[in-house]
Design a protein around this motif. Structure first.
Motif, PDB file in Angstrom:
ATOM      1  N   GLU A  22       0.838  -1.203   0.000  1.00 27.29           N
ATOM      2  CA  GLU A  22       0.000   0.000   0.000  1.00 27.29           C
ATOM      3  C   GLU A  22       0.869   1.248   0.000  1.00 27.29           C
ATOM      4  N   CYS A  23       0.355   2.289  -0.670  1.00 26.06           N
ATOM      5  CA  CYS A  23       1.035   3.584  -0.562  1.00 26.06           C
ATOM      6  C   CYS A  23       0.367   4.349   0.589  1.00 26.06           C
ATOM      7  N   LYS A  24       0.752   5.604   0.761  1.00 23.71           N
ATOM      8  CA  LYS A  24       0.214   6.374   1.894  1.00 23.71           C
ATOM      9  C   LYS A  24      -1.294   6.588   1.806  1.00 23.71           C
TER      10      LYS A  24
ATOM     11  N   GLN B  67      -3.422   4.356   1.266  1.00 27.39           N
ATOM     12  CA  GLN B  67      -4.040   3.136   1.824  1.00 27.39           C
ATOM     13  C   GLN B  67      -5.325   2.754   1.081  1.00 27.39           C
ATOM     14  N   ASN B  68      -5.255   2.841  -0.232  1.00 26.42           N
ATOM     15  CA  ASN B  68      -6.441   2.534  -1.037  1.00 26.42           C
ATOM     16  C   ASN B  68      -6.206   1.315  -1.922  1.00 26.42           C
ATOM     17  N   GLY B  69      -5.602   0.300  -1.368  1.00 30.24           N
ATOM     18  CA  GLY B  69      -5.301  -0.915  -2.132  1.00 30.24           C
ATOM     19  C   GLY B  69      -3.797  -1.092  -2.254  1.00 30.24           C
TER      20      GLY B  69
ATOM     21  N   PRO C  75      -3.760   8.982  -6.390  1.00 29.28           N
ATOM     22  CA  PRO C  75      -3.301  10.340  -6.056  1.00 29.28           C
ATOM     23  C   PRO C  75      -1.811  10.394  -5.717  1.00 29.28           C
ATOM     24  N   CYS C  76      -1.194   9.247  -5.394  1.00 30.85           N
ATOM     25  CA  CYS C  76       0.236   9.254  -5.060  1.00 30.85           C
ATOM     26  C   CYS C  76       1.112   9.427  -6.294  1.00 30.85           C
ATOM     27  N   GLY C  77       0.501   9.367  -7.476  1.00 24.88           N
ATOM     28  CA  GLY C  77       1.286   9.573  -8.704  1.00 24.88           C
ATOM     29  C   GLY C  77       1.782   8.284  -9.339  1.00 24.88           C
TER      30      GLY C  77
HETATM   31 ZN    ZN Z   1      -0.778   5.077  -4.537  1.00 21.06          ZN
END
Ligand code: ZN
Ligand code: AMP
Length: 438
Positions: free
Chosen positions: A253-255, A257-259, A317-319
């Motif tokens: 997960e990235c920051k 936390q959406n999968g 959104p994390c890019g």
């Molecule tokens: Zn992400």
């Protein structure tokens, strides 16, 4: 040179557009297929499927390739699926949870380097930097969570604390004395660690510098994650790995936390219906199938992971535009993952059936008690008896023998014949009360 101010460990790879990802995947897939065809196992599979390397012209052509399975790995044990000479390999990992032959995955030095890069990328993604202190509470050895996180955290440049599994008092001392800021642990162990902290009067918020937890290697629910975050006062990120795909680092997960972002420069991700093996639409649950794109020693084409999940999206959104998958929702086989160890019910059954005093009916229940995941085995006697010492010894012996086989000591209850529920259809052998797949 790594830029510590960048949100990306490998900006070029992590921020690729979908078009760039897919172009790279196609190029790598063609190479991977050619590489696989240097091995008899794949040559035979391709012949049976009636295809050649030239049939792979687009990314969608991956569907023409034959699937591979755990069974293939067992049958080719130990080195039958190697695609480089053994002298080019520098390590192997062998997986738990199989009766008969275990599965073996070989690695070249380049494979290990890429694996470390993948893990470093994940840890960077959740905010860890070379100033951080990373403590790994995985077992070191065949279990990939140990060495996998170790080399990844070193690659990132953190000070690493290879504490290994167990001994919570020592873990807590290390956390305090070394200023540990990040821990990797299986989720059930974090709750255990917290209990011991409480007993010792240690408040993780007040008395430690912890800021990130990487939790994974076993299924857990969103609720369990939230509970862990509240207890420890830090963010806990879901980490997915499997030995066949190297180990940890496959999805994280990235920051947001959406999968879990699955790294598509390393893998082709497919979600298929486990019955028809046809692709399912995005958003629908199916079995995760992975193709390795960079592996030298043991590439795997369309490996059926048996894990059930679904596609959540391909942007974030994390890019990062690497595919996002839901947390694992179950398995399409009967494998249990308990405290990070893979177990098939048949392993338990095989042992129970060696005792003539026991009947055929048994039930495995998985529970969480005192924040610890446990296996309870209930098994019926073949004949009535009031010889309690026999029953006691039987239970002890089963606990010991099953413990040797699955690497975890179960609790064993011997019950009278006719006590356990009998199902009308297929026997229900496992009841999972941990509620991990939610
Ligand atoms: Zn992400
Ligand atoms: P192993 O090969 O021993 O690393 O076990 C891999 C298996 O553990 C996977 O196929 C999953 O079933 C399970 N697993 C690993 N990480 C996770 C996770 N984050 N969530 C759910 N299941 C996981």
């Amino acid at each position: 040179m790594i830029n510590v101010n960048s949100p990306y460990f490998n900006p070029e790879r992590e921020t690729m557009s979908r078009q760039q990802i897919e172009a790279l995947q196609l190029e790598r897939l063609k190479q991977a297929v050619r590489h696989c065809l240097t091995n008899d196992f794949y040559q035979k599979k391709f012949e049976e499927a009636g295809i050649t390397a030239d049939d792979i012209q687009s990314l969608a052509d991956v569907r023409k390739l034959p699937f591979t399975t755990k069974q293939d790995l067992r049958e080719s044990y130990p080195f039958g699926m190697a695609c480089v000479p053994l002298r080019d390999c520098v390590r192997l990992h062998s997986s738990s949870g199989t009766t008969g032959n275990p599965t073996v995955i070989l690695h070249t030095q380049k494979d290990l380097d890429e694996w470390a890069n993948q893990v470093a990328r994940n840890l960077w993604m959740v905010g860890l930097r070379p100033d951080d202190v990373f403590q790994n509470s995985s077992g070191y050895g065949m279990f990939t969570g140990g060495l996998g996180f170790q080399y990844g955290a070193e690659r990132l440049g953190m000070l690493t604390v290879p504490a290994a599994a167990g001994n919570s008092l020592r873990q807590i001392k290390f956390i305090k004395d070394f200023g540990t800021t990040a821990i990797h642990a299986i989720p059930s162990y974090v709750t255990r660690l917290y209990e011991v902290m409480k007993e010792q009067g240690v408040d993780p918020r007040r008395d430690t510098k912890l800021k990130v937890l990487a939790i994974g290697a076993e299924p857990h629910s969103e609720e369990q994650r939230q509970r862990i975050e509240e207890m420890m006062g830090v963010k806990a990120y879901n980490s997915f790995g499997m030995s066949e795909m190297c180990g940890p680092g496959v999805g994280f997960e990235c920051k947001e936390q959406n999968g879990l972002h699955f790294w598509e420069d390393y893998y082709i991700v497919e979600i298929v219906d486990p019955e028809t093996l046809e692709p399912v639409p995005d958003g629908e649950i199916g079995e995760l199938v992975l193709t390795t794109l960079c592996r030298e020693a043991m590439p795997l084409l369309r490996y059926r992971t048996r894990d059930l999940t679904r596609v959540l999206g391909r942007s974030c959104p994390c890019g990062r535009n690497h595919i996002r998958l839901d947390r694992m929702r179950g398995r399409s086989d009967d494998m249990i993952v308990l405290r990070g160890v893979n177990i098939f019910p048949i392993q338990v059954e095989k042992i129970l059936m060696q005792f003539p005093e026991l009947g055929n009916n048994y039930l495995i229940t998985l529970v969480t008690e005192d924040n610890n995941d446990q296996m309870i085995i209930e098994v019926e006697l073949a004949e009535p008896t009031d010889n309690y010492s026999l029953i006691e010894n039987l239970a002890k012996e089963i606990r010991h023998r099953v413990g040797d086989e699955i690497l975890l000591k179960p609790r064993v209850r011997i019950v009278a014949k006719g006590t356990l529920p009998v199902s009308e259809g297929k026997a229900v052998r496992v009841v999972d009360k941990r509620k991990v797949y939610q």
